[in-house]
Design an enzyme around this catalytic site. Structure first.
Site, PDB file in Angstrom:
ATOM      1  N   SER A 264       0.838  -1.197   0.000  1.00  0.00           N
ATOM      2  CA  SER A 264       0.000   0.000   0.000  1.00  0.00           C
ATOM      3  C   SER A 264       0.875   1.249   0.000  1.00  0.00           C
ATOM      4  O   SER A 264       2.084   1.171   0.221  1.00  0.00           O
ATOM      5  CB  SER A 264      -0.899   0.020   1.236  1.00  0.00           C
ATOM      6  OG  SER A 264      -0.117   0.356   2.365  1.00  0.00           O
ATOM      7  N   LYS A 265       0.233   2.363  -0.224  1.00  0.00           N
ATOM      8  CA  LYS A 265       0.939   3.641  -0.234  1.00  0.00           C
ATOM      9  C   LYS A 265       1.614   3.850   1.133  1.00  0.00           C
ATOM     10  O   LYS A 265       2.728   4.335   1.217  1.00  0.00           O
ATOM     11  CB  LYS A 265      -0.088   4.743  -0.496  1.00  0.00           C
ATOM     12  CG  LYS A 265       0.519   6.048  -0.887  1.00  0.00           C
ATOM     13  CD  LYS A 265      -0.556   7.091  -1.083  1.00  0.00           C
ATOM     14  CE  LYS A 265      -0.216   8.315  -0.270  1.00  0.00           C
ATOM     15  NZ  LYS A 265      -1.275   9.272  -0.137  1.00  0.00           N
ATOM     16  N   ARG A 266       0.920   3.445   2.162  1.00  0.00           N
ATOM     17  CA  ARG A 266       1.456   3.631   3.510  1.00  0.00           C
ATOM     18  C   ARG A 266       2.730   2.809   3.763  1.00  0.00           C
ATOM     19  O   ARG A 266       3.617   3.234   4.480  1.00  0.00           O
ATOM     20  CB  ARG A 266       0.396   3.313   4.572  1.00  0.00           C
ATOM     21  CG  ARG A 266       0.011   4.558   5.362  1.00  0.00           C
ATOM     22  CD  ARG A 266      -1.268   4.382   6.106  1.00  0.00           C
ATOM     23  NE  ARG A 266      -2.415   4.471   5.210  1.00  0.00           N
ATOM     24  CZ  ARG A 266      -3.385   3.584   5.143  1.00  0.00           C
ATOM     25  NH1 ARG A 266      -3.380   2.523   5.919  1.00  0.00           N
ATOM     26  NH2 ARG A 266      -4.391   3.753   4.309  1.00  0.00           N
TER      27      ARG A 266
END
Ligand code: GLU
Length: 507
Positions: A264-266
Site C-alpha cells: 500500500s501507499k502507507r
C-alpha cells in the site's frame, strides 16, 4: 479471429501505484505482441472519488514509461468517448434491458431504510447483512411493489437505483488465462447496484457495457477484482453477449516486502521507498515522490515491474521493452502474489545505468548536476565524466555524490586517514610531483600515471603507498574511479591546486 483489443481502465482517484502501472504494462505487452490495440479508458463514474489532475497524471506516467496507449481520451479512436462520465447516457438503456428480462430490478429504498433493516436484523443476531436474495423481498423495490406503483415512482423520478438480481445457489464458470478454469458460487454475492441514483452506472455495469461496445477481446485486471467476476460474467450472459465476452486474466497482487498482504501507499512511507511511478501532488496530503524523481530510468522501472509476476522461463532478468514484447505471454504470469523488494528494484536500475550509453544518460545527468549548481561547459569532459562514474551509480541521483568533485573542489578532506603514515619523504614526493606535472605539455591519463610512477620509483616509494593520498587530494575521500583518469579530466592546473591545498593542510 478478431483483432486483439485490450484496455487499461484506471479510476482517476490518485497517483498511479506500482500495481496499476504493471497492469498497464502487461496490457501493453500483450497488445504489441499480438498486433493489437491498447486502449485507455478512464473509469470516472464515482464522482465522490474523483481527483483533479489524476487523469493527466496517468497519461504522463504511461508516457514516461514508454507505454502510451493507442486509443484514449486524448487520442480518440473509433470507440469513444473514452471517459465513462462522458458515456453516461449510454448505460441506462442497458440497465433497463436487464430489468425487462428479469435479471435486474428498480430499488427505491432510501439509505435510512437500508440502515433500519440492517439494525433490525442485527438485533436478531444476524450480521453481515446485505441486499440479496434473503432480504430483497423485505425491501422497497420493483420485485415487491405492484407494477403501477413502480411505474408511478419512476414517473415522478423518485430516487432509485437498479440492482442485479443475483441468482441463488448457482455456480458461475469462466476461464482465466492465469488461473485456468474458475468456479465461483453466486451465494454470498449481494445484488450489486448497476445504475446509481445520480444516473451514473457503477463499475459493474460500466465495465461490461464498455468492454462490449469497445470490442475488448482480453480483460486484464488486478486480482482484487476476482470476487466481482461472477457478477460480470453473469451480466455478459444476461445481455446475451456471452460469445463476445473477453478472455479474463486476474493479475497477482504486488505484496509488501515481507509478503504480508497487498503493498500500500502507507508501506512506502513506512519503509522509505516510492510506490508511485512519478511524483504525485495529492490535493489533500501533498507531494509524494515517485520512482522517477528518486533517480530511476524508465527502462529499469518497467523491466523491474514486468518481472514482478512474470518471467520468460529462463534466468534472464534484464529485458528491453521490445524484448519483453517478444517474450511476453500471459501463461507465464504467476498466480501467486509477488513480493516487492526495493533493493532488487535498485539492482535493476544499477544494471540499466551500466548498460545505458552516455548519450542516453546525458540529459538525465545534466539535469541532476545542474540542479546542484554544476556548470557544464565542456561537452567532451562531461561525457568522459559520465563514462567514468556510471558503473558506480545505482540511482541517477548518485551522479552528484559520485561526480561532484569534478565540478567543485572537495570541501572536506579527511587527512586523518593518511596522517598516521605521512612522512617527509611523501611530502617531498608530492612537491616534486607538482614540479614534474607543471612541465607536462600533453595532459593525458597515460602521461600522468607514467610521471607519477617514475617519480615514485626515484623516491623509493611504492605507488600504492601514495595513491590513497593522491585520491584524497583530488576527491576528498576514498571513492571514485581511477585517480589518473580523474586527474586527466580535472586538468593540470586543478590537479596541482588540489595537491597544494592538501599539502598545506598536512603541514
Ligand atoms: N476501474 C477499475 C480500477 O480502477 C478497473 C478494473 C478493470 O480493469 O476492470 O481498478
Amino acid at each position: 479471429m478478431s483483432k486483439v483489443r485490450v484496455r487499461f481502465a484506471p479510476s482517476p482517484t490518485g497517483g498511479l501505484h506500482l500495481g496499476g502501472v504493471r497492469t498497464a504494462l502487461y496490457n501493453y505487452l500483450f497488445a504489441k505482441k499480438n498486433d493489437g490495440a491498447f486502449v485507455l479508458r478512464i473509469e470516472d463514474t464515482d464522482q465522490t472519488r474523483y481527483v483533479e489532475g489524476a487523469e493527466n497524471y496517468i497519461i504522463e506516467c504511461l508516457n514516461w514509461c514508454g507505454i502510451l496507449p493507442d486509443e484514449g481520451p486524448w487520442k480518440p479512436g473509433e470507440y469513444g468517448p473514452y471517459r465513462q462520465s462522458e458515456r453516461k447516457d449510454i448505460y441506462r438503456k442497458y440497465a433497463e434491458q436487464l430489468v425487462e428480462s428479469g435479471h435486474a430490478y428498480y430499488a427505491f429504498d432510501t439509505p435510512e431504510e437500508i440502515e433500519n433493516l440492517r439494525e433490525k436484523l442485527k438485533a436478531q443476531g444476524k450480521y453481515n447483512v446485505q441486499y440479496d436474495f434473503q432480504n430483497r423481498l423485505n425491501m422497497r423495490n420493483s420485485l415487491v411493489l405492484p407494477k403501477e406503483e413502480t411505474e408511478a415512482l419512476l414517473k415522478i423520478n423518485f430516487p432509485h437505483v437498479v440492482r442485479i438480481k443475483m441468482p441463488r445457489d448457482e455456480y458461475v464458470h469462466f476461464n482465466d488465462m492465469i488461473r485456468g478454469e474458475i468456479e465461483m458460487p453466486t451465494d454470498g454475492v449481494d445484488d450489486k447496484v448497476l445504475l446509481k441514483a445520480d444516473g451514473m452506472p457503477t463499475y459493474h455495469l460500466a465495465v461490461v457495457v464498455d468492454d462490449y461496445l469497445m470490442k475488448i477481446t482480453h480483460a486484464f485486471r488486478g486480482e482484487e477484482w476476482l470476487p466481482s467476476a461472477p457478477v460480470h460474467v453473469l451480466l455478459w450472459k444476461y445481455f446475451g453477449w456471452e460469445k463476445q465476452m473477453p478472455q479474463w486474466a486476474h493479475l497477482p497482487l504486488i505484496l509488501k516486502p515481507d509478503g504480508n498482504g497487498k503493498l500500500s501507499k502507507r508501506d512506502g512511507e513506512r519503509l522509505g521507498f516510492p510506490v508511485f511511478a512519478m511524483e504525485w501532488n495529492d490535493p489533500k496530503s501533498g507531494v509524494v515522490k515517485g520512482f522517477k524523481e528518486l533517480g530511476f530510468l524508465p527502462e529499469a522501472f518497467i523491466n523491474m515491474l514486468a518481472l514482478l509476476g512474470w518471467n520468460d522461463g529462463s534466468e534472464q532478468e534484464i529485458f528491453t521493452l521490445p524484448e519483453m514484447v517478444e517474450k511476453f505471454s500471459m501463461d507465464r504470469v504467476h498466480s501467486h502474489g509477488a513480493k516487492f523488494d526495493f533493493e532488487k528494484a535498485k539492482w535493476f536500475n544499477h544494471e540499466w545505468i551500466k548498460r545505458s550509453s552516455v548519450e542516453r544518460l546525458k540529459p538525465h545527468v545534466k539535469r541532476i548536476l545542474e540542479d546542484h549548481g554544476a556548470v557544464i561547459d565542456d561537452e567532451n569532459k562531461f561525457e568522459k565524466i559520465i563514462e567514468l562514474i556510471k558503473d558506480r551509480c545505482t540511482l541517477l541521483t548518485d551522479f552528484w555524490p559520485q561526480g561532484s568533485f569534478f565540478f567543485v573542489p572537495p570541501t572536506e578532506i579527511d587527512t586523518s586517514s593518511i596522517l598516521p603514515k605521512w612522512n617527509e619523504n611523501k611530502n617531498q614526493f608530492f612537491i616534486e610531483l607538482i614540479r614534474s606535472y607543471s612541465f607536462m605539455n600533453l595532459w593525458d591519463t597515460e602521461g600522468i600515471e607514467h610521471t607519477f610512477k617514475e617519480l615514485a620509483a626515484a623516491s623509493k616509494l611504492k605507488p600504492g603507498e601514495l595513491m590513497g593520498a593522491f585520491r584524497l587530494m583530488l576527491v576528498g575521500g576514498k571513492f571514485g574511479p581511477g585517480v589518473f583518469e580523474i586527474s586527466s579530466v580535472l586538468g593540470k592546473e586543478e590537479t596541482i591546486r588540489r595537491i597544494e591545498h592538501t599539502l598545506s593542510l598536512l603541514k
